[in-house]
Design an enzyme around this catalytic site. Sequence first.
Site, PDB file in Angstrom:
ATOM      1  N   THR A 189       0.840  -1.201   0.000  1.00 29.31           N
ATOM      2  CA  THR A 189       0.000   0.000   0.000  1.00 29.31           C
ATOM      3  C   THR A 189       0.865   1.237   0.000  1.00 29.31           C
ATOM      4  OG1 THR A 189      -1.826   1.138   1.102  1.00 29.31           O
ATOM      5  CG2 THR A 189      -0.199   0.091   2.528  1.00 29.31           C
ATOM      6  N   ARG A 190       0.259   2.346  -0.390  1.00 33.27           N
ATOM      7  CA  ARG A 190       0.897   3.652  -0.231  1.00 33.27           C
ATOM      8  C   ARG A 190      -0.145   4.643   0.251  1.00 33.27           C
ATOM      9  NH1 ARG A 190      -0.319   5.720  -5.786  1.00 33.27           N
ATOM     10  NH2 ARG A 190      -0.845   3.858  -6.925  1.00 33.27           N
ATOM     11  N   HIS A 194      -8.601   2.421   3.882  1.00 35.18           N
ATOM     12  CA  HIS A 194     -10.044   2.616   3.891  1.00 35.18           C
ATOM     13  C   HIS A 194     -10.713   1.251   3.864  1.00 35.18           C
ATOM     14  CE1 HIS A 194     -10.228   1.970  -0.417  1.00 35.18           C
ATOM     15  NE2 HIS A 194      -9.582   3.072  -0.724  1.00 35.18           N
ATOM     16  N   HIS A 197      -9.685  -1.559   1.417  1.00 33.68           N
ATOM     17  CA  HIS A 197      -8.405  -2.196   1.774  1.00 33.68           C
ATOM     18  C   HIS A 197      -8.620  -3.221   2.887  1.00 33.68           C
ATOM     19  CE1 HIS A 197      -6.737   2.006   0.608  1.00 33.68           C
ATOM     20  NE2 HIS A 197      -6.791   1.234  -0.462  1.00 33.68           N
ATOM     21  N   ARG A 283      -7.264  -3.996  -7.331  1.00 35.23           N
ATOM     22  CA  ARG A 283      -7.526  -3.320  -8.604  1.00 35.23           C
ATOM     23  C   ARG A 283      -6.486  -2.216  -8.789  1.00 35.23           C
ATOM     24  NH1 ARG A 283      -9.553   1.379 -10.077  1.00 35.23           N
ATOM     25  NH2 ARG A 283     -10.845   1.544 -11.941  1.00 35.23           N
TER      26      ARG A 283
END
Length: 378
Positions: A189-190, A194, A197, A283
């Site tokens: 992740t970066r 939310h 995720h 996605r």
Amino acid sequence: MLATASKPHGGALVERILPAARARKLLERDIPRVEPPLEVSLDAEKICIGAYSPLTGFQGAGAVASILRRMELPGGLPWSIPIVFPWREDYPEAGEVLLTHGGAPFAIFHVKERFRLDPGRVAQAVYGTRDPQHPNVADLLSYGNRYAAGPVELLRRLPAAYGDTELSPRETRREFQKRGWETVVGYQTRNPPHRAHEYLQRCALELVDGLLVHPVVGKLKEGDWPARAIVRGYQRMMDALYPRERVLLSTLSIAMRYAGPKAAVHLAIVRKNYGCTHFIVGRDIAGVGRYYGPYDAHRIFEGLDLGIIPLRFREAFHCRGCGTTATDRTCGHPPEQRVEFSGTQIRAWLRSGQPVPPEAMRPEVVEVLREEMASPGP
Ligand SMILES: [Zn+2]
């Protein structure tokens, strides 16, 4: 030997960290010094701690050609993004140089080869575009076309982007072993988390022993959240929701490669080196702008044996009909019932001071992000 189910890429974990006494001796010698761009220094460190196993140094012309043509190292192992050292005109023409960060030496680079690369060709092959608006293509174009290759050795770790949450591959593997995790899913992740995720992480946690949340914090693009917001957002969510003994948060300081599918492969290989057996592919993972299709990164794993299992997920949304987060694989309601949200949308709500619906983001995380927006951290 550390026994996790995942072997490092190529079979053995590379570790090139000089003992303190040898590092001190090196520093007494009069070795020319070079201060590379941040993203290159981060790569040098990652090579030495084994994040890029089996690489032992910066890659040369032969390896780069093989990667661009076949997405393989010369020995046939899958590899999608060249790890290269741009050599500026004003660097000293020495056989070995000390690499510095903020003026302080942290690694030694033994230059064995000098070669030229056409930045446009590399950009096209890796990023699928030569557009200078693409953040990594802009970096490539700024380097010029001269490169150097050869082994590197680490004198000391670079300062962490934020806090003390950056574990090396040896350290994450040790932690997995201590916790008795045989299967571990890595989450790239970066962004602060939310609900979409969270949904992917929960689905994965139903299948495997542990979850490594592994945000990239080294060098992101303009407009991405700073490291502290990402780490604090995750710490708050994980404390509030997840069983502590099944999750681990550690940062990964590298330059984010926004290469869509090729980045997905690269990021999966890196997580394999950190000891993960599975890797979540959401996605448009590692995408930017409109350069890649939303599921290009799903397709690239077809027929590719990386030694880490990709868990491919469709886009998650909140469905009013289901009353929960779902994807088009689990929800049969018409699209009108679905509330789609994105990090960009949530950020716009935060920026304009509007409430963020709990279906989009946990209130605990919203609170952290409001604080981070009021006084931005590193
Ligand atoms: Zn539904």
